[in-house]
Motif scaffolding. Sequence first.
Motif: not given
Lengths: 285, 84
Positions: A67, A102, A109-112, B56
């Motif tokens: 994270n 995330t 999956l990607t950072p929020c 990503t």
Amino acid sequence: MNKKFLYILIAGLLAMQFSYSQEKPLEVSLGSINTESKRNAIDFGIRYAKTLDSLFKKQDILLSGKNSLFQASPEFIVQSGTNDAFSSIDVKLSGLFMLFKTTTIDNQLTPCTDCFMDLLPISVGIETNNTFSTINGIIEFGYVPWYQSPMMKKVPSWMKNTKIGVFLQAGYKFNIDTTNIIPVGGQIDESKEAVDDRIFRVKGSFAIDTKSLFEINGVGVGLVGSADGWYDFLNSEVYYTIKGAARFFLTQNKDKYFDLKYQKGSGAPNFNQGDQFGIGLTMTF
Amino acid sequence: MNLVQLKEVMKYHLRNFNDEGEVINDQTVHNKILSTTDGFGNANSKYVYRAVIRWTMKKNGHQDKVWPADWFDKDVSYLASKIL
């Protein structure tokens, strides 16, 4: 060579060189000001930030945790001018450590980025003035909360135009003056930090940028302001700088603008407590 | 991750930095949304966007390719095709 022409020549060469780069990370400003000693002067500013891979055609550092991530790149900021205009030069290699939640977008999956994120800038560099009388070698650790996302409903909209940050700065002040020129007005080093000695301070920063608040005959008008305060632990001293400007955008994409500006206090490294005001044109390339 | 998925991820992040009210689609040019002056130092939307896209790519099993130097002036489709 006349010092004034030397400044303009250097600024021009930098602008020419960088304006050919395609990432357009360059911001150049040129203006006319009234200095601390009530003299008219030309001032200019350069802000240049570019990623390592676009400079060297190699991928720059990226450390990716579950994270978190860390990415590094250089940054170059100059504020200077003729006569006794405030001057500060910052050259840094800066890294950004990010902590985030995330999310999943289209099964990836990607950072929020519509969640609250913690940004921790880390940099190593120098700060000096245009006479290069002293050079401060500085290591800086900071904390900058990111709450500006338009999707964050709980944050008031006016607050999304602001930014805040706290930075711990430590280093050493090197005396390299060989000119023996006595500075005047806004060029005087009013810092209590002794030469050839350690530096240890904390810096708090706040800034607001309203972008275009309203239009006059198609010209967007906004307000820009910033305040930086330092506490010098070794000398128990407080320094500050406050900047404000009424901004008139000359293009729709806001890459050229005209400022009516005021500044109280020069900031690091001189921490001069005078003031100056004037007008200036800024262009980004 | 395929090209369509990468473009969806890019558009998700651009929407979250879009305080300009621009339309976000495959033809959205990055410099219309992102900025280097909306944060302190490199804690800005342009830098953060690049970092989260690279994260990503790595976390979803792709190579972390060098970004084209002109990506900031190009649209979502162009960048996605260059880094996938």
